[in-house]
Design a protein around this motif. Sequence first.
Motif, PDB file in Angstrom:
ATOM      1  N   ALA A 185       0.827  -1.209   0.000  1.00  0.00           N
ATOM      2  CA  ALA A 185       0.000   0.000   0.000  1.00  0.00           C
ATOM      3  C   ALA A 185       0.864   1.263   0.000  1.00  0.00           C
ATOM      4  CB  ALA A 185      -0.930  -0.007   1.217  1.00  0.00           C
ATOM      5  N   TRP A 186       1.992   1.211   0.714  1.00  0.00           N
ATOM      6  CA  TRP A 186       2.887   2.359   0.759  1.00  0.00           C
ATOM      7  C   TRP A 186       3.464   2.649  -0.625  1.00  0.00           C
ATOM      8  CZ3 TRP A 186       4.126   6.299   3.802  1.00  0.00           C
ATOM      9  CH2 TRP A 186       5.339   6.944   3.620  1.00  0.00           C
ATOM     10  N   PHE A 187       3.947   1.650  -1.317  1.00  0.00           N
ATOM     11  CA  PHE A 187       4.545   1.874  -2.625  1.00  0.00           C
ATOM     12  C   PHE A 187       3.485   2.140  -3.697  1.00  0.00           C
ATOM     13  CE2 PHE A 187       8.459   0.309  -0.788  1.00  0.00           C
ATOM     14  CZ  PHE A 187       9.418   1.025  -1.492  1.00  0.00           C
ATOM     15  N   ASP A 188       2.284   1.624  -3.532  1.00  0.00           N
ATOM     16  CA  ASP A 188       1.202   1.990  -4.461  1.00  0.00           C
ATOM     17  C   ASP A 188       0.930   3.492  -4.386  1.00  0.00           C
ATOM     18  OD1 ASP A 188       0.957  -0.583  -5.333  1.00  0.00           O
ATOM     19  OD2 ASP A 188      -0.786  -1.064  -4.098  1.00  0.00           O
ATOM     20  N   TRP A 189       0.918   4.011  -3.150  1.00  0.00           N
ATOM     21  CA  TRP A 189       0.741   5.462  -3.024  1.00  0.00           C
ATOM     22  C   TRP A 189       1.944   6.209  -3.584  1.00  0.00           C
ATOM     23  CZ3 TRP A 189       3.954   8.516   0.165  1.00  0.00           C
ATOM     24  CH2 TRP A 189       3.665   9.873   0.117  1.00  0.00           C
ATOM     25  N   LEU A 190       3.160   5.717  -3.338  1.00  0.00           N
ATOM     26  CA  LEU A 190       4.363   6.378  -3.847  1.00  0.00           C
ATOM     27  C   LEU A 190       4.332   6.476  -5.375  1.00  0.00           C
ATOM     28  CD1 LEU A 190       7.434   5.109  -1.778  1.00  0.00           C
ATOM     29  CD2 LEU A 190       6.547   7.426  -1.947  1.00  0.00           C
ATOM     30  N   ARG A 191       3.870   5.433  -6.027  1.00  0.00           N
ATOM     31  CA  ARG A 191       3.813   5.465  -7.498  1.00  0.00           C
ATOM     32  C   ARG A 191       2.873   6.559  -7.982  1.00  0.00           C
ATOM     33  NH1 ARG A 191       4.262  -0.051  -6.396  1.00  0.00           N
ATOM     34  NH2 ARG A 191       6.105  -1.010  -7.373  1.00  0.00           N
ATOM     35  N   GLU A 192       1.705   6.636  -7.357  1.00  0.00           N
ATOM     36  CA  GLU A 192       0.748   7.662  -7.769  1.00  0.00           C
ATOM     37  C   GLU A 192       1.270   9.053  -7.424  1.00  0.00           C
ATOM     38  OE1 GLU A 192      -1.619   7.063  -9.638  1.00  0.00           O
ATOM     39  OE2 GLU A 192      -1.771   4.887  -9.454  1.00  0.00           O
ATOM     40  N   TRP A 193       1.907   9.183  -6.279  1.00  0.00           N
ATOM     41  CA  TRP A 193       2.463  10.489  -5.896  1.00  0.00           C
ATOM     42  C   TRP A 193       3.564  10.914  -6.864  1.00  0.00           C
ATOM     43  CZ3 TRP A 193       7.624  10.915  -3.981  1.00  0.00           C
ATOM     44  CH2 TRP A 193       7.994  12.227  -3.661  1.00  0.00           C
ATOM     45  N   ARG A 194       4.453  10.003  -7.204  1.00  0.00           N
ATOM     46  CA  ARG A 194       5.528  10.343  -8.126  1.00  0.00           C
ATOM     47  C   ARG A 194       4.988  10.671  -9.506  1.00  0.00           C
ATOM     48  NH1 ARG A 194      10.394  12.653  -8.060  1.00  0.00           N
ATOM     49  NH2 ARG A 194      11.566  12.097  -9.927  1.00  0.00           N
ATOM     50  N   SER A 195       4.009   9.912  -9.969  1.00  0.00           N
ATOM     51  CA  SER A 195       3.418  10.185 -11.278  1.00  0.00           C
ATOM     52  C   SER A 195       2.735  11.552 -11.295  1.00  0.00           C
ATOM     53  CB  SER A 195       2.408   9.093 -11.633  1.00  0.00           C
ATOM     54  OG  SER A 195       1.762   9.364 -12.847  1.00  0.00           O
ATOM     55  N   SER A 196       2.020  11.880 -10.216  1.00  0.00           N
ATOM     56  CA  SER A 196       1.353  13.175 -10.133  1.00  0.00           C
ATOM     57  C   SER A 196       2.372  14.313 -10.128  1.00  0.00           C
ATOM     58  CB  SER A 196       0.491  13.238  -8.871  1.00  0.00           C
ATOM     59  OG  SER A 196      -0.052  14.529  -8.681  1.00  0.00           O
ATOM     60  N   ARG A 197       3.470  14.113  -9.418  1.00  0.00           N
ATOM     61  CA  ARG A 197       4.496  15.150  -9.355  1.00  0.00           C
ATOM     62  C   ARG A 197       5.142  15.367 -10.728  1.00  0.00           C
ATOM     63  NH1 ARG A 197       9.183  15.215  -4.680  1.00  0.00           N
ATOM     64  NH2 ARG A 197      10.150  17.214  -5.227  1.00  0.00           N
ATOM     65  N   THR A 198       5.431  14.272 -11.437  1.00  0.00           N
ATOM     66  CA  THR A 198       6.042  14.392 -12.761  1.00  0.00           C
ATOM     67  C   THR A 198       5.096  15.055 -13.749  1.00  0.00           C
ATOM     68  OG1 THR A 198       7.381  12.417 -12.357  1.00  0.00           O
ATOM     69  CG2 THR A 198       7.079  13.087 -14.648  1.00  0.00           C
ATOM     70  N   LEU A 199       3.828  14.651 -13.710  1.00  0.00           N
ATOM     71  CA  LEU A 199       2.858  15.248 -14.639  1.00  0.00           C
ATOM     72  C   LEU A 199       2.589  16.712 -14.303  1.00  0.00           C
ATOM     73  CD1 LEU A 199       0.378  12.265 -15.002  1.00  0.00           C
ATOM     74  CD2 LEU A 199       1.959  13.143 -16.731  1.00  0.00           C
ATOM     75  N   ASP A 200       2.734  17.080 -13.035  1.00  0.00           N
ATOM     76  CA  ASP A 200       2.584  18.490 -12.679  1.00  0.00           C
ATOM     77  C   ASP A 200       3.721  19.314 -13.295  1.00  0.00           C
ATOM     78  OD1 ASP A 200       1.582  20.799 -11.452  1.00  0.00           O
ATOM     79  OD2 ASP A 200       2.828  20.479  -9.674  1.00  0.00           O
ATOM     80  N   GLU A 201       4.937  18.764 -13.260  1.00  0.00           N
ATOM     81  CA  GLU A 201       6.057  19.459 -13.894  1.00  0.00           C
ATOM     82  C   GLU A 201       5.819  19.594 -15.400  1.00  0.00           C
ATOM     83  OE1 GLU A 201       9.386  17.116 -12.852  1.00  0.00           O
ATOM     84  OE2 GLU A 201       9.414  17.711 -10.730  1.00  0.00           O
ATOM     85  N   GLN A 202       5.317  18.545 -16.028  1.00  0.00           N
ATOM     86  CA  GLN A 202       5.033  18.603 -17.455  1.00  0.00           C
ATOM     87  C   GLN A 202       3.913  19.590 -17.763  1.00  0.00           C
ATOM     88  OE1 GLN A 202       6.793  17.109 -19.917  1.00  0.00           O
ATOM     89  NE2 GLN A 202       8.189  16.491 -18.260  1.00  0.00           N
ATOM     90  N   ARG A 203       2.929  19.689 -16.874  1.00  0.00           N
ATOM     91  CA  ARG A 203       1.849  20.671 -17.064  1.00  0.00           C
ATOM     92  C   ARG A 203       2.406  22.086 -17.064  1.00  0.00           C
ATOM     93  NH1 ARG A 203      -0.717  23.993 -13.742  1.00  0.00           N
ATOM     94  NH2 ARG A 203       0.469  23.162 -11.972  1.00  0.00           N
TER      95      ARG A 203
END
Length: 472
Positions: A185-203
């Motif tokens: 569960a911890w790493f599932d959240w980490l994946r979504e958090w990292r993806s959101s952070r990367t896509l925010d930079e791309q936005r």
Amino acid sequence: MTPNALWPRPRAAVHTPVRLPRLGPTVLTALLSGLLSGLLSATLAGPAWAAGEHPAHTNPQARLQPEHQPWVAGLHQVLPPDAPVRAMLLQQPAVQAAHAGVGVAQGRQARLAAGPHEWTVRSGVQQRRESLGPRFTETEIALERGLRLPGKQRTDQAMGQAEVEVGTLAFEDTWHESARSLLKAWFDWLREWRSSRTLDEQRQLAEQQHQVVQRRIQAGEAARLEGLQAEAEASRAQAAWQQARARERSQQTELLRRYPALLASVQSLTAAPLPAPSPLPDSAADWVERVLADNHELELAEAQAQQAELQARRAALDKQADPSVGVRASRERGGAERVWGVYLSLPLGGAARRADEQTALALAQVARDKAAEVRQRVSNDAWRVALLASEGEAAWRSLDAAGQRMAQAAALATRAYSLGELPLGEALQSRRLALEAQLNADAVRLDVLESQSRLLLDAHQMWTPPSHDQEP
């Protein structure tokens, strides 16, 4: 009331009445106690069960050496602290139920040690009437108990120890599975958090690109078509980020609802970059050997198989039924006659006991086959995790290097477009390729970090159950 609620009523009994002289109550009590004590002592005497014949925890001394600790420090940067994790694991309903199961196992051990037989007191009153004669009130009292044969007693002691062993291993295995669930569960959240952070930079980059295009259109250096393309790309990046943020919030909410003590860890991690995976100091084969040497699931399956074998042995011994020994005293013809006697009853086993033995033997074979299946599955899973943890680090470095080059190419393409040296479509395509490369590198990074953390967990180097910490 039957002599023993666990066994059928004896079908045949041999009574040996003996006429004795009148005895007082004190002498009678001493006689009965001495007789039954001697019989029980002779029957129940037997060697204690060998301590080495019951399942025991392995102690492979698989703790990591001090020189292996530096690579673990990087994992601790991404994992939640040990103390809140242990506190939350103790509060999990499954762990609490398994911990209560240890008490159940200890109760069963005490029951097996006590044996199935109990003292039984029989008493009766009857009236004797002679034709044309007097009436007599007659009384009878008897004291009896079943005698557990020595082989059965030793087997019951071993079964009691096996009960406690299985209960303890079941608790440790439940703890370990709960820790695995928390880690996932911890790493599932980490994946979504990292993806959101990367896509925010791309936005943000897409919005900056859109502003550059708008300035060029105002300066008459770009067509309105490029403005539409830049606006569409900014909208696409915005939508992708919003979707990723929604998934991250959903995953975080689920994580914190189940593990509320992780809130501080979540807040502290979001302010720091993810660590880079480090190469493992040992080979995958070494890690697999370490995991298999002390695996709760495998130990539990093997302990259950040995427990089933003990139950089959007990069923085989039950083909010879336990005898019951007793003493009786009666007053007949109004006390004119007094009778004392000792009797022995022995049930005669039949097809039912043989069927119980065959069933227990079949169940023991099922348990052995299940233990073999668990060993195969645990070994395959350990190899999968160990290979990814040991070989994934090199793959991540290649992807990370490729992602950095793609990001540099995208930055150059953006600058080239702003100078009018490159079409907008190529600049946007370069940015998409850079985003895809970064997402792939981040996914592999987290997969490697999770696999290495899983190795630590499966090798009992972190988040170990309380009983495991008490081992030498």
